[in-house]
Design a protein around this motif. Structure first.
Motif, PDB file in Angstrom:
ATOM      1  N   LYS A   1       0.848  -1.191   0.000  1.00 25.91           N
ATOM      2  CA  LYS A   1       0.000   0.000   0.000  1.00 25.91           C
ATOM      3  C   LYS A   1       0.873   1.225   0.000  1.00 25.91           C
ATOM      4  O   LYS A   1       1.892   1.275   0.684  1.00 25.91           O
ATOM      5  CB  LYS A   1      -0.899  -0.010   1.225  1.00 25.91           C
ATOM      6  CG  LYS A   1      -1.994   1.023   1.164  1.00 25.91           C
ATOM      7  CD  LYS A   1      -2.926   0.894   2.324  1.00 25.91           C
ATOM      8  CE  LYS A   1      -3.900   2.058   2.346  1.00 25.91           C
ATOM      9  NZ  LYS A   1      -4.684   2.065   3.560  1.00 25.91           N
ATOM     10  N   SER A   2       0.483   2.210  -0.781  1.00 28.18           N
ATOM     11  CA  SER A   2       1.243   3.447  -0.854  1.00 28.18           C
ATOM     12  C   SER A   2       0.287   4.584  -0.570  1.00 28.18           C
ATOM     13  O   SER A   2      -0.918   4.437  -0.668  1.00 28.18           O
ATOM     14  CB  SER A   2       1.831   3.591  -2.254  1.00 28.18           C
ATOM     15  OG  SER A   2       2.189   4.927  -2.486  1.00 28.18           O
ATOM     16  N   LYS A   3       0.850   5.747  -0.233  1.00 34.55           N
ATOM     17  CA  LYS A   3      -0.030   6.889  -0.017  1.00 34.55           C
ATOM     18  C   LYS A   3      -0.472   7.477  -1.356  1.00 34.55           C
ATOM     19  O   LYS A   3      -1.405   8.249  -1.416  1.00 34.55           O
ATOM     20  CB  LYS A   3       0.647   7.932   0.853  1.00 34.55           C
ATOM     21  CG  LYS A   3       1.797   8.641   0.195  1.00 34.55           C
ATOM     22  CD  LYS A   3       2.178   9.854   1.000  1.00 34.55           C
ATOM     23  CE  LYS A   3       3.214  10.662   0.255  1.00 34.55           C
ATOM     24  NZ  LYS A   3       3.479  11.943   0.846  1.00 34.55           N
TER      25      LYS A   3
ATOM     26  N   LEU B   1      -4.629   1.659  19.069  1.00 31.66           N
ATOM     27  CA  LEU B   1      -4.679   1.823  17.612  1.00 31.66           C
ATOM     28  C   LEU B   1      -5.283   0.550  17.040  1.00 31.66           C
ATOM     29  O   LEU B   1      -4.831  -0.543  17.375  1.00 31.66           O
ATOM     30  CB  LEU B   1      -3.270   1.946  17.031  1.00 31.66           C
ATOM     31  CG  LEU B   1      -2.605   3.309  16.936  1.00 31.66           C
ATOM     32  CD1 LEU B   1      -2.373   3.865  18.309  1.00 31.66           C
ATOM     33  CD2 LEU B   1      -1.305   3.201  16.185  1.00 31.66           C
TER      34      LEU B   1
ATOM     35  N   PHE C   1      -5.891  -1.262  13.538  1.00 29.18           N
ATOM     36  CA  PHE C   1      -5.739  -1.285  12.088  1.00 29.18           C
ATOM     37  C   PHE C   1      -6.689  -2.341  11.557  1.00 29.18           C
ATOM     38  O   PHE C   1      -6.611  -3.511  11.951  1.00 29.18           O
ATOM     39  CB  PHE C   1      -4.296  -1.623  11.695  1.00 29.18           C
ATOM     40  CG  PHE C   1      -3.346  -0.490  11.903  1.00 29.18           C
ATOM     41  CD1 PHE C   1      -3.127   0.431  10.882  1.00 29.18           C
ATOM     42  CD2 PHE C   1      -2.690  -0.315  13.100  1.00 29.18           C
ATOM     43  CE1 PHE C   1      -2.260   1.487  11.070  1.00 29.18           C
ATOM     44  CE2 PHE C   1      -1.824   0.747  13.299  1.00 29.18           C
ATOM     45  CZ  PHE C   1      -1.603   1.650  12.274  1.00 29.18           C
TER      46      PHE C   1
ATOM     47  N   ILE D   1     -12.918   4.987   8.386  1.00 34.44           N
ATOM     48  CA  ILE D   1     -12.783   5.916   7.260  1.00 34.44           C
ATOM     49  C   ILE D   1     -11.426   5.708   6.602  1.00 34.44           C
ATOM     50  O   ILE D   1     -11.313   5.559   5.397  1.00 34.44           O
ATOM     51  CB  ILE D   1     -12.911   7.374   7.725  1.00 34.44           C
ATOM     52  CG1 ILE D   1     -14.162   7.523   8.584  1.00 34.44           C
ATOM     53  CG2 ILE D   1     -12.945   8.327   6.552  1.00 34.44           C
ATOM     54  CD1 ILE D   1     -14.152   8.711   9.510  1.00 34.44           C
ATOM     55  N   GLY D   2     -10.400   5.687   7.421  1.00 42.12           N
ATOM     56  CA  GLY D   2      -9.067   5.388   6.894  1.00 42.12           C
ATOM     57  C   GLY D   2      -8.780   3.923   7.145  1.00 42.12           C
ATOM     58  O   GLY D   2      -9.694   3.118   7.281  1.00 42.12           O
ATOM     59  N   GLU D   3      -7.509   3.593   7.282  1.00 37.80           N
ATOM     60  CA  GLU D   3      -7.188   2.196   7.563  1.00 37.80           C
ATOM     61  C   GLU D   3      -7.079   1.943   9.062  1.00 37.80           C
ATOM     62  O   GLU D   3      -6.898   0.821   9.477  1.00 37.80           O
ATOM     63  CB  GLU D   3      -5.886   1.806   6.868  1.00 37.80           C
ATOM     64  CG  GLU D   3      -4.705   2.658   7.298  1.00 37.80           C
ATOM     65  CD  GLU D   3      -3.390   2.116   6.785  1.00 37.80           C
ATOM     66  OE1 GLU D   3      -3.402   1.321   5.848  1.00 37.80           O
ATOM     67  OE2 GLU D   3      -2.362   2.509   7.347  1.00 37.80           O
ATOM     68  N   SER D   4      -7.157   3.024   9.859  1.00 33.76           N
ATOM     69  CA  SER D   4      -6.979   2.817  11.288  1.00 33.76           C
ATOM     70  C   SER D   4      -7.971   3.637  12.093  1.00 33.76           C
ATOM     71  O   SER D   4      -8.575   4.589  11.603  1.00 33.76           O
ATOM     72  CB  SER D   4      -5.563   3.205  11.696  1.00 33.76           C
ATOM     73  OG  SER D   4      -5.423   4.602  11.611  1.00 33.76           O
ATOM     74  N   HIS D   5      -8.132   3.233  13.344  1.00 29.76           N
ATOM     75  CA  HIS D   5      -8.973   3.973  14.266  1.00 29.76           C
ATOM     76  C   HIS D   5      -8.176   4.128  15.556  1.00 29.76           C
ATOM     77  O   HIS D   5      -7.528   3.187  16.003  1.00 29.76           O
ATOM     78  CB  HIS D   5     -10.271   3.208  14.515  1.00 29.76           C
ATOM     79  CG  HIS D   5     -11.192   3.905  15.457  1.00 29.76           C
ATOM     80  ND1 HIS D   5     -11.837   5.067  15.121  1.00 29.76           N
ATOM     81  CD2 HIS D   5     -11.562   3.618  16.719  1.00 29.76           C
ATOM     82  CE1 HIS D   5     -12.575   5.456  16.153  1.00 29.76           C
ATOM     83  NE2 HIS D   5     -12.422   4.599  17.130  1.00 29.76           N
ATOM     84  N   VAL D   6      -8.192   5.327  16.133  1.00 30.53           N
ATOM     85  CA  VAL D   6      -7.382   5.581  17.317  1.00 30.53           C
ATOM     86  C   VAL D   6      -8.296   5.986  18.466  1.00 30.53           C
ATOM     87  O   VAL D   6      -9.222   6.767  18.272  1.00 30.53           O
ATOM     88  CB  VAL D   6      -6.378   6.727  17.054  1.00 30.53           C
ATOM     89  CG1 VAL D   6      -5.512   6.957  18.272  1.00 30.53           C
ATOM     90  CG2 VAL D   6      -5.535   6.431  15.842  1.00 30.53           C
TER      91      VAL D   6
ATOM     92  N   LYS E   1      -3.085  -2.416  18.550  1.00 29.47           N
ATOM     93  CA  LYS E   1      -1.823  -2.021  19.180  1.00 29.47           C
ATOM     94  C   LYS E   1      -2.214  -1.209  20.399  1.00 29.47           C
ATOM     95  O   LYS E   1      -2.827  -0.159  20.272  1.00 29.47           O
ATOM     96  CB  LYS E   1      -0.978  -1.168  18.236  1.00 29.47           C
ATOM     97  CG  LYS E   1      -0.418  -1.950  17.055  1.00 29.47           C
ATOM     98  CD  LYS E   1       0.403  -1.042  16.175  1.00 29.47           C
ATOM     99  CE  LYS E   1       0.555  -1.605  14.786  1.00 29.47           C
ATOM    100  NZ  LYS E   1       1.437  -2.768  14.719  1.00 29.47           N
TER     101      LYS E   1
ATOM    102  N   GLU F   1       0.581  -6.075  20.977  1.00 34.50           N
ATOM    103  CA  GLU F   1      -0.021  -6.259  19.653  1.00 34.50           C
ATOM    104  C   GLU F   1      -0.824  -7.544  19.648  1.00 34.50           C
ATOM    105  O   GLU F   1      -0.318  -8.600  20.025  1.00 34.50           O
ATOM    106  CB  GLU F   1       1.066  -6.331  18.586  1.00 34.50           C
ATOM    107  CG  GLU F   1       1.727  -5.002  18.341  1.00 34.50           C
ATOM    108  CD  GLU F   1       2.798  -5.079  17.279  1.00 34.50           C
ATOM    109  OE1 GLU F   1       3.614  -6.009  17.356  1.00 34.50           O
ATOM    110  OE2 GLU F   1       2.815  -4.218  16.396  1.00 34.50           O
TER     111      GLU F   1
END
Lengths: 721, 715
Positions: free
Chosen positions: A239-241, A416, A418, A424-429, A458, A473
């Motif tokens: 995956k890239s930005k 965190l 993932f 919405i993104g790939e992670s939730h914090v 995490k 983890e």
């Protein structure tokens, strides 16, 4: 180091993904690409003297060896290839939101021009399965259509959502090509002609697909992921930005196996090994890549990899020679290896030092406050996680809940998560304020779709004053139907809609399935068959009943046809059922569908009427213009003015008419999508052969415009009673 | 002539600080030299290179972090004595590794910078400068801000002792004895000083400096005043400068300038006929370059640039070609060497892996016992949080010695995270419930493999203040993460400057009350960046600041019991007033706040904004037209029919688009500041004009300077 063998700079922009190379006269490869102002340009550097001299194609005023083709509509897909094997040269195919044009560039004539109601988001050209003639297959709103060189519609089927990418690949290794379809609902479906043989769920919209070799294919997602599948298993992905604009398979290092070439939105091109995803070559353009294709552009018998940027820069690369031993990059392999090994060594040494310091700390004094600051925690600290259903409160909607707690007085500073596809993104914090930190945290999770998700957690564990935390983890799986809470049955609210089928499994196995796929409270005890369980959806409060009789007959009551489909598909894969016929009834949904079908008819007739009006108006314009010009010649200024005023009004009417047409068209598209989806959903209620039968029978019913038959098929699965 | 340098990695030591690697002088010209390097584990290592393999000459035992490493010796003899600064101690080694000096300086802080000249030793801790001769205290100076580097002009050439301090507040302080001779303002916080050509140039007074925002310059330090020679601006937005050296790598008889930056850039500048520097070569390494020197270490007769990086790599960029053209046999031999190196590394790794596995098991077992503790030592994070003057945004740079796994960014103030091209990590923004948990920003950066350095860009809003936290998790077992905190100050976009325009109309805020000098200083530190934490020694101090976005200014003068703040921007005063009264209430200090508002200043600020706003509006308009014009161009084939203005846009299209991309949301920020100005102007009058803001935005949409000024006056 691999350098481009040629670089061109065209003064035309290139619209991403709309690039193709074809031998339009049978010998010279030319590059065709969609450009600004709804045009397609054809770059022909080989025959400078002769030009296509025709009305449709015009010479580009900017460049001598570029010709422009007017499409007059936004181009949505483009490809080139052999459509008619008898012709001996390639055809250019240009798709727009309403039409597909197969164009003979050499003779400047249309091979066919077909209206396609579902639009053409993607196009692929080639042979499919046992169909002998090459097909131009387009993917539109939930529909797939294939045309032969005469424009005959030889292939038609539906898929789950809007199609974004297509590829032909020998998926099952039988020597015949299957169609890979990537769509907006994140699924890659494999069609063996019109039968779905495989479905893979990805995490985002699939923007590109390309066959690699054998049964491997590459894919790209809209979130910047690219990867390779080997049949149904994902081989690797990265995956890239940035976003992958175009992917292509090409053997750049001459090892006999094609690499996955990716053109990125930041102007980077990289070639990755199909086995590992390791980068073996990269280059940079000054602007985003528009397309990656291959062809013998220098006409010297060697196929080049050709990369085009949106600004019209084109570079061609020859595959590396044997002397380069696959070493296409600037650095030497040995140096890199040494660096990598040294880095590994350094990491191991650091880890070793960590353990050493740890034992040193252990032997010293017992735990104190100062230790907490340095991130020292009791070694037996454990993390407990629990997934449950929370019915919500007045302030918070119902949700699935993940509770994490430590086994002692250490606190959780942040968590965190993932996970793919549910945030919405790939992670939730989750990062509570310093006053609210404690040794447990509850995280609400509301997955938007019913898919099983791996949650990679995490957790930062330490003390209140710590500046360094331990990272725990772990991975938990969120079951597929986590958004349904077990409730007590209440026959009054039982949904009228149902699906009914028989499976040859013991009730215990069904209980196991329930346990794996729902978040059941721990004390749930399900007695032997017959039994029934009742769930409430946390999303909309809808009811779900699952009843099992001792005979193995299962009835699922729910008003949500998608949910019913998901349950059947989940059960089928759990019990390894190959074929399953299902009886279904969704009165409310069917009623809605009936209305949609009526609307489709209405919109069709409005569309025809509007087209007729437009034709009338254009005649009127012609006559008004002539009369106005006559008046001018007669120096009758007043009449001329009146005529032009009328023309002006007419023009306004036309514009309004156009707006109506546009609205009508979008409505029509929406409804057609609903119809296509209904067929797809009816299919998803069945498994294996019955599924394909339903889809093809529904299709026939729609073609013959027989609505009652359509509903019967959806109910019982076959057309014959 | 093209400069072609090939990279060769020699070995890796521990994490290194700035200027901790040197090459020992060669015994004869162009012979191979030995490398000495000191790392943060306290180990000094000296090694030579034989056939591409590092051969250790000596290695000391671990100790305190080594902050600096310099070479010295009797003047006019080869400088081959090794001096290191670790903690508050100076140690000396011969080139064979024998310790001949251990000098405890009794400084209360640890030594940050060191320079050696004959028997003179120049040291500096954070704020203190000390000069020793033969280890006897000679001179002393207390600097107003942190000292980053220290140097002394060559005594043998200028025949006087002239130490120069590079201080964080953007000045070079030139000393004489214990007294300040004069200050030289430089364009950024200077991080490194070096003598031009290694000897101070023709005059012996030429001094090179590098700044943390990537600028380089040459200044002649005469006895009376400084003479600016040249300056290289950081056009390419590269990293801050950590080390420089002069060495003739191009071999044209003139020494070239070698530069190492904190983003891993190594650059070579040559000098043209007019003695202006010209960039000849650059190469990017993946981590901070902490030391750089030219010399010859790999092979006899081949010059190279030797650099050390943050994680302790010693790397050569050599003029020796990779593939020698002496026949096929030679190449085979080189390969053989490589293979040997690889296989020895492999066996070493295997051994280590076995050991690590054992330890890992032990660690796992310890988690069963109830008494055991789990303590993982902290790893060092090399971080930098600086304001960029060009686009008024902050850069956050995090560097760890091993690969970073992920970074969590959390902020309790509203800030924007901007995309940085260099950064390849996948960012993901998380939703945050701001009310209950003080989160305004939660974002994770998942790094690609082998990323040791992460650069982020942050845009703050003046008046909103709080803390930004970065939780850095490296890819190493057992997994831990470290928190780094950064203050977003209320006047975050202000920068220290040394001169302001006193002619501007100013608004004044005066504080009086029962507060000490330290207290008022701490408030100023709280509000403004780039102020030293330590209260200055004077009784009354004045600091000048400049707003990097609007170019408005702020003057702050304070002493015990009184503080005066003057600014031409009313919003600045308003923010100060709010923050100061809040802080004072928090500490229960009775504060009298008086302010004097100058109506003319509002007009003045608007005039200051005008050219920026006009430029941005025009730029936005032009960029909007580009696509349409290009379409026309394709359609018509030529552009002769267009008016010159449009033709001009077409010609400059690429440049315009680049300019536009460089300053995202610039217009919105300007609008925001004008709105603040409007609200603040009337706040001081005691009227709330929030309802009129939509009207103001309407006027801004169809911008005209006079209409705007009229609106400000009328409302």
């Amino acid at each position: 180091m691999l350098l481009p063998v040629f670089t061109l700079k065209l003064r035309h922009k290139i619209i991403p993904r709309m690039v193709a190379i074809g031998r339009y006269d049978g010998t010279h490869p030319c590059l065709a690409a969609a450009t600004q102002a709804d045009k397609v340009f054809i770059h022909n550097p080989h025959t400078r003297s002769q030009h296509f001299s025709a009305s449709r194609v015009i010479q580009s005023p900017l460049e001598s060896d570029v010709s422009l083709l007017n499409i007059n509509q936004a181009v949505s897909c483009l490809t080139a290839g052999v459509l008619n094997p008898q012709l001996g040269y390639d055809a250019l195919l240009v798709g727009t939101q309403t039409n597909l044009l197969a164009y003979d560039v050499y003779n400047n004539s249309d091979l066919f021009y077909r209206e396609v109601a579902d639009g053409a988001n993607a196009v692929v050209l080639g042979t499919l399965g046992d169909i002998s003639s090459p097909l131009a297959i387009i993917g539109g709103n939930c529909a797939l259509q294939g045309f032969d060189h005469e424009g005959n519609d030889l292939f038609w089927t539906v898929t789950g959502d809007n199609v974004h990418s297509l590829a032909l690949c020998d998926f099952d290794g039988d020597g015949k090509k299957e169609l890979l379809v990537g769509s907006e609902d994140f699924d890659i479906r494999v069609f063996k002609e019109d039968e779905i043989v495989a479905e893979m769920t990805e995490t985002e919209i699939i923007t590109s697909l390309c066959p690699m070799y054998g049964n491997r294919f590459g894919y790209a997602l809209s979130n910047g992921t690219v990867g390779v599948y080997d049949k149904m298993a994902r081989y690797w992905r990265i995956k890239s930005k940035n976003h992958a604009m175009s992917i292509h398979a090409f053997d750049l290092n001459s090892d006999g196996v094609p690499e996955l070439i990716t053109g990125w939105s930041n102007g980077k091109v990289d070639a990755r090994s199909d086995r590992t995803g390791e980068v073996i070559f990269k280059d940079n353009f000054s602007s985003a890549i528009a397309g990656v294709v291959e062809g013998d552009y220098r006409m010297d018998g060697h196929i080049q990899l050709i990369c085009c940027s949106v600004d019209g820069e084109i570079r061609g690369y020859l595959p590396g020679t044997a002397e380069m031993r696959g070493n296409l990059m600037d650095t030497s392999v040995e140096q890199d290896l040494i660096r990598e090994l040294s880095q590994k060594k350094q990491n191991l040494l650091l880890e070793l030092r960590n353990y050493e310091e740890n034992t040193k700390a252990e032997s010293s004094s017992p735990l104190s406050e100062a230790d907490g600051h340095r991130g020292i925690i009791p070694a037996n600290t454990k993390l407990h996680t629990a997934l449950s259903v929370n019915l919500g409160s007045e302030t918070q909607a119902a949700h699935a809940e993940l509770c994490i707690s430590t086994s002692n007085d250490t606190i959780i500073r942040a968590v965190l998560i993932f996970a793919e596809g549910i945030f919405i993104g790939e992670s939730h914090v989750v990062h509570p304020s310093i006053h609210n930190v404690s040794n447990s945290i509850c995280i609400p999770i509301t997955p938007p779709k019913d898919v099983p998700v791996d949650l990679h957690l995490k957790t930062f564990v330490g003390y209140r004053s710590s500046t360094q935390f331990h990272v725990f983890e772990l991975t938990r799986q969120l079951p597929r139907f986590s958004m349904y809470a077990l409730t007590s049955p209440d026959s009054a609210s039982e949904p009228l809609s149902y699906v009914n089928f028989v499976i040859a499994e013991r009730a215990q196995r069904v209980v196991i399935w329930l346990n794996q796929n729902f978040l059941l409270p721990e004390d749930t005890n399900i007695q032997n068959a017959p039994f029934q369980v009742c769930f409430t959806s946390l999303r909309n409060g809808g009811q779900l009943y699952i009843k099992i009789k001792p005979s193995g007959e299962i009835t699922v009551n729910t008003d949500d046809i998608d949910l019913a489909g998901d349950i059947i598909q989940s059960m089928a894969s759990f019990f390894a059922i190959e074929d399953l016929q299902v009886e279904a009834d969704f009165p409310a949904y069917f009623e809605e569908l009936r209305k949609v079908l009526i609307k489709v008819d209405e919109y069709h007739s409005v569309h025809q009427k509007l087209s007729a009006d437009m034709a009338d108006n254009s005649n009127l314009i012609r006559s008004l213009l002539v009369r106005a010009e006559d008046a001018r010649l007669m120096r009758d200024m007043k009449t001329m003015k009146n005529r032009y005023m009328e023309l002006y009004d007419l023009n306004k009417d036309l514009l309004n008419g156009y707006k109506i047409r546009c609205n009508n068209h979008t409505e029509l598209l929406g409804n057609l999508k609903a119809v296509n989806q209904a067929i797809q959903r009816a299919g998803r209620l069945r498994v294996g052969k019955p599924k394909n039968q339903v889809i093809s029978a529904c299709r026939d019913a729609i073609r013959s415009n027989n609505i009652n038959t359509l509903f019967r098929i959806m109910r019982v699965g076959t057309a014959s009673s | 002539m093209d400069l072609n340098l090939n990279r060769a990695d020699y070995l890796q030591v521990g994490v290194t600080a700035q200027k901790t690697m040197k090459l020992l002088p060669a015994s004869r010209p162009r012979a191979t030299q030995k490398v000495v390097i000191g790392d943060q584990d306290g180990v000094v290592m000296c090694f030579g290179v034989k056939k591409g393999e590092a051969v250790t000459v000596f290695k000391t035992l671990p100790g305190q972090k080594i902050a600096r490493l310099e070479l010295g010796g009797v003047l006019n003899t080869p400088q081959e004595k090794i001096f290191i600064a670790a903690g508050s101690e100076i140690r000396g080694f011969t080139k064979r590794g024998k310790q001949f000096l251990s000098f405890e300086t009794n400084l209360t802080e640890s030594i940050k910078a060191m320079h050696i000249s004959g028997s003179d030793l120049f040291l500096s801790a954070s704020y203190i400068y000390n000069h020793y001769c033969d280890c006897k205290d000679q001179h002393y100076y207390l600097s107003g801000d942190k000292i980053n580097d220290i140097i002394c002009l060559p005594v043998e050439r200028v025949s006087r002792i002239t130490p120069v301090l590079a201080c964080q507040d953007r000045v070079l302080r030139v000393l004489q004895g214990s007294d300040l001779m004069y200050e030289v303002e430089v364009p950024g916080p200077p991080t490194v000083l070096a003598l031009h050509n290694g000897n101070g140039g023709d005059s012996g007074e030429d001094l090179l400096f590098g700044t943390s925002d990537g600028k380089l310059g040459l200044i002649q330090i005469t006895t009376s005043s400084p003479i600016q020679k040249w300056e290289i601006r950081n056009e390419k937005k590269r990293g801050g400068i950590l080390c420089v050296d002069s060495f003739d790598i191009v071999s044209d008889g003139v020494k070239d300038l070698l530069v190492g930056r904190d983003d891993g850039m190594v650059e070579v500048y040559s000098f043209d006929n007019t003695n202006e520097p010209v960039l000849r070569f650059d190469q990017a390494l993946s981590e901070s370059v902490t030391s750089i020197q030219g010399g010859c270490i790999g092979t006899d007769g081949y010059d190279e640039i030797v650099v050390s990086t943050y994680s302790g790599w010693v790397t050569g960029l050599t003029t020796e070609p990779v593939h020698k053209e002496s026949g096929p046999g030679e190449e085979l031999k080189i390969n053989q060497e490589m293979q040997n190196k690889i296989s020895s590394l492999r066996s070493e790794l295997e051994h280590l892996q076995y050991k690590v596995l054992q330890e890992r098991e032990k660690y796992q077992q310890s988690s069963q016992s109830s008494k055991a503790k789990s303590a993982v030592p902290s790893f060092s994070v090399n971080d930098k949080f600086i304001l960029n003057k060009d686009d008024a945004s902050y850069s956050l740079i995090l560097e760890v010695q091993t690969a970073i796994d992920n970074v969590l960014i959390q902020s309790d103030v509203p800030i924007d995270l901007l995309d940085v091209d260099k950064n390849s990590a996948v960012v993901s923004f998380s939703s945050c419930d701001s009310e209950s948990n003080d989160n305004f920003l939660l974002a994770t950066y998942r790094c690609q493999a082998n990323t040791t350095r992460l650069e982020l860009k942050i845009r703050s809003i003046e008046g909103q203040y709080g803390t930004l936290q970065a939780y850095v998790t490296p890819r190493i077992q057992p997994k831990t993460c470290q928190v780094c905190q950064y203050q977003i100050k209320p006047l975050s976009l202000h920068q220290r400057t040394h001169f302001i325009d006193h002619g501007r109309p100013m608004n004044t805020l005066t504080l009086t009350g029962q507060f000490s000098f330290a207290e008022v200083h701490s408030w100023v530190v709280f509000c403004l960046p780039e102020v030293p934490e330590k209260p200055p020694a004077e009784e009354c101090v004045t600091f000048y600041f400049q707003n990097t976005f609007l170019d408005t200014q702020l003057e702050s003068t304070y002493r015990k019991g009184e503080g005066v703040f003057k600014s031409d921007n009313i919003s600045t005063i308003s923010i100060l007033k709010d923050v100061l009264s809040k802080e004072a209430t928090k500490r229960k200090i009775n504060l009298n706040i008086a302010y004097e508002i100058n109506e003319v200043s509002v007009k003045h600020t608007l005039k200051l904004i005008h050219p920026k706003l006009e430029y941005q509006l025009l730029l936005a308009k032009k960029v909007q037209l580009i696509d349409a014009l290009k379409e026309l161009q394709v359609h018509e084939g030529n552009t002769n029919f267009l008016i010159p203005e449009y033709r001009c846009i077409l010609e400059e299209a690429d440049h315009l688009q680049e300019e536009y991309k460089k300053q995202p949301a610039h217009l919105e920020r300007l609008y925001g500041m004008i709105t603040d100005l409007f609200i603040d102007k009337f706040k001081f009058k005691g009227t709330n004009v929030k309802t009129k803001v939509p009207l103001l935005l309407e006027i801004l949409d169809s911008y005209d300077q006079n209409a705007l000024i009229a609106f400000f006056d009328a409302a």
